[in-house]
Write a protein that holds these residues in place. Structure first.
Motif, PDB file in Angstrom:
ATOM      1  N   VAL A 174      38.200  39.782  69.264  1.00  0.00           N
ATOM      2  CA  VAL A 174      37.404  39.077  68.776  1.00  0.00           C
ATOM      3  C   VAL A 174      36.457  39.827  67.911  1.00  0.00           C
ATOM      4  CG1 VAL A 174      35.234  37.556  68.992  1.00  0.00           C
ATOM      5  CG2 VAL A 174      37.221  37.271  70.533  1.00  0.00           C
ATOM      6  N   SER A 178      36.611  39.606  63.848  1.00  0.00           N
ATOM      7  CA  SER A 178      35.294  38.833  63.244  1.00  0.00           C
ATOM      8  C   SER A 178      34.482  40.081  62.192  1.00  0.00           C
ATOM      9  CB  SER A 178      33.979  38.626  64.444  1.00  0.00           C
ATOM     10  OG  SER A 178      34.593  37.975  65.384  1.00  0.00           O
ATOM     11  N   SER A 232      30.356  24.014  63.185  1.00  0.00           N
ATOM     12  CA  SER A 232      31.553  24.571  63.642  1.00  0.00           C
ATOM     13  C   SER A 232      32.471  24.795  62.431  1.00  0.00           C
ATOM     14  CB  SER A 232      32.418  23.157  64.574  1.00  0.00           C
ATOM     15  OG  SER A 232      31.779  23.265  65.775  1.00  0.00           O
ATOM     16  N   TRP A 238      32.075  30.747  65.848  1.00  0.00           N
ATOM     17  CA  TRP A 238      33.362  30.885  66.436  1.00  0.00           C
ATOM     18  C   TRP A 238      33.050  32.515  66.977  1.00  0.00           C
ATOM     19  CZ3 TRP A 238      36.173  27.081  67.938  1.00  0.00           C
ATOM     20  CH2 TRP A 238      36.138  25.912  67.287  1.00  0.00           C
ATOM     21  N   GLN A 241      30.704  32.182  70.045  1.00  0.00           N
ATOM     22  CA  GLN A 241      31.709  31.714  71.142  1.00  0.00           C
ATOM     23  C   GLN A 241      32.549  32.842  71.722  1.00  0.00           C
ATOM     24  OE1 GLN A 241      33.063  27.600  70.694  1.00  0.00           O
ATOM     25  NE2 GLN A 241      34.861  28.009  71.922  1.00  0.00           N
ATOM     26  N   GLY A 242      33.376  33.463  70.831  1.00  0.00           N
ATOM     27  CA  GLY A 242      34.393  34.546  71.206  1.00  0.00           C
ATOM     28  C   GLY A 242      33.597  35.837  71.982  1.00  0.00           C
ATOM     29  N   GLU A 256      30.388  25.231  76.913  1.00  0.00           N
ATOM     30  CA  GLU A 256      30.861  25.065  75.641  1.00  0.00           C
ATOM     31  C   GLU A 256      31.217  23.639  75.267  1.00  0.00           C
ATOM     32  OE1 GLU A 256      30.513  27.401  73.379  1.00  0.00           O
ATOM     33  OE2 GLU A 256      29.943  29.117  75.090  1.00  0.00           O
ATOM     34  N   TRP A 261      36.393  27.921  76.846  1.00  0.00           N
ATOM     35  CA  TRP A 261      36.134  29.095  75.562  1.00  0.00           C
ATOM     36  C   TRP A 261      36.843  28.781  74.348  1.00  0.00           C
ATOM     37  CZ3 TRP A 261      31.698  30.969  76.767  1.00  0.00           C
ATOM     38  CH2 TRP A 261      31.465  31.683  78.131  1.00  0.00           C
ATOM     39  N   LEU A 263      39.618  30.082  73.156  1.00  0.00           N
ATOM     40  CA  LEU A 263      39.969  31.255  72.311  1.00  0.00           C
ATOM     41  C   LEU A 263      40.763  31.101  71.180  1.00  0.00           C
ATOM     42  CD1 LEU A 263      39.662  34.046  75.319  1.00  0.00           C
ATOM     43  CD2 LEU A 263      38.026  33.708  73.324  1.00  0.00           C
ATOM     44  N   VAL A 266      39.088  29.942  68.454  1.00  0.00           N
ATOM     45  CA  VAL A 266      38.272  31.024  67.871  1.00  0.00           C
ATOM     46  C   VAL A 266      39.139  31.839  66.969  1.00  0.00           C
ATOM     47  CG1 VAL A 266      37.086  33.132  68.301  1.00  0.00           C
ATOM     48  CG2 VAL A 266      36.651  31.176  69.855  1.00  0.00           C
TER      49      VAL A 266
END
Length: 292
Positions: A174, A178, A232, A238, A241-242, A256, A261, A263, A266
């Protein structure tokens, strides 16, 4: 005028020459990582508002909200995590946004405005070397920021970091997805300001709003559904959230959207933004503006 689509990183046409040119471009880019990092840390305002800002906020939130007790406690008052542990993922996500999008967006716009990019266009420096330098600086400073945030959380507030290998695997993929997405988007939005002087005013306010609606400072589940839907669309929601999936207990997944999650979502959302950013960079990046 040199563009991302027309600038070559080689000066030879033979396979060996092409290979040598690519190696030279990478070597120049790696050298620029050190240069860009030095320049970054010499700018006090940049260091505070991109590097230290999440660290300061983590300290403030942890102390200010400590009296509210643990987050996610059971009905009998047991369990839960401290405020510092709860805010840590959000501060890391905010740091990624600031290090990549805000830092590069403002920095490149200012370099375009003060003539730095125009001067670089007259040198043998390939565009790819310039980008390697910028993205390398983002990676180095962001990693240092993450380490500092975790040290503050662990040492000052006693936050217990995950021990499960799968949690750290989630954190690693992540984080890297990211930070590269944020860096590419920072390069892309550097075209928005009309001048270097207006760069901060154009780029920073929208990013500040995103931090408030993306689950960084506020509990995402408490926001109105329409605001959650807007958040979102953008990558910060995201990223946060990750990071929560990697650093919070699995019981927090129930808070959530959808109760998980998510993923895969994400990865897909960040992957889409990475591709969009790369396309925009390839189409729009120039050493100087057409109207300059």
């Amino acid at each position: 005028m040199s563009t991302l689509t027309t600038t070559s990183v080689t000066t030879a046409t033979s396979p060996d020459g092409t290979r040598f040119g690519a190696v030279r471009a990478v070597r120049l880019g790696l050298r620029r990582v050190g240069y860009e990092t030095k320049i970054y840390f010499r700018a006090g305002d940049t260091v505070f508002f991109t590097f230290l800002f999440p660290v300061v906020l983590l300290g403030i939130f942890s102390v200010a909200f400590d009296g509210l007790g643990n987050v996610g406690t059971n009905p009998d008052g047991s369990g839960g995590i401290s405020q510092a542990a709860y805010y840590l993922p959000g501060m890391i996500a905010a740091g990624i946004l600031l290090s990549g999008v805000q830092n590069l967006g403002v920095d490149i716009a200012m370099e375009r405005g003060d003539g730095t990019l125009k001067r670089l266009a007259g040198t043998p420096l390939p565009v790819i070397s310039y980008f390697i330098g910028k993205m390398g600086q983002v990676l180095v400073t962001s990693l240092a920021q993450v380490i500092l945030l975790m040290l503050l959380a662990r040492v000052a507030f006693g936050v217990a970091l995950p021990t499960e290998p799968e949690k750290w695997f989630t954190f690693v993929w992540v984080y890297f997805l990211s930070i590269f997405t944020a860096a590419v988007l920072g390069i892309a939005i550097s075209r928005l300001p009309r001048s270097g002087k207006s760069a901060s005013a154009v780029i920073i306010p929208p990013l500040l709003v995103l931090q408030f609606i993306s689950g960084v400072y506020l509990n995402f589940a408490l926001l109105p559904e329409w605001l959650q839907n807007i958040a979102s669309i953008f990558p910060l929601k995201w990223i946060a959230q990750g990071m929560r999936a990697a650093l919070l207990p699995d019981s927090f997944a129930a808070a959530e959207a959808g109760g998980t999650w998510n993923l895969p979502g994400v990865a897909i959302a960040l992957g889409i933004w990475l591709v969009v950013g790369l396309v925009v960079c390839r189409v729009t990046f120039r050493w100087i503006r057409k109207d300059s």
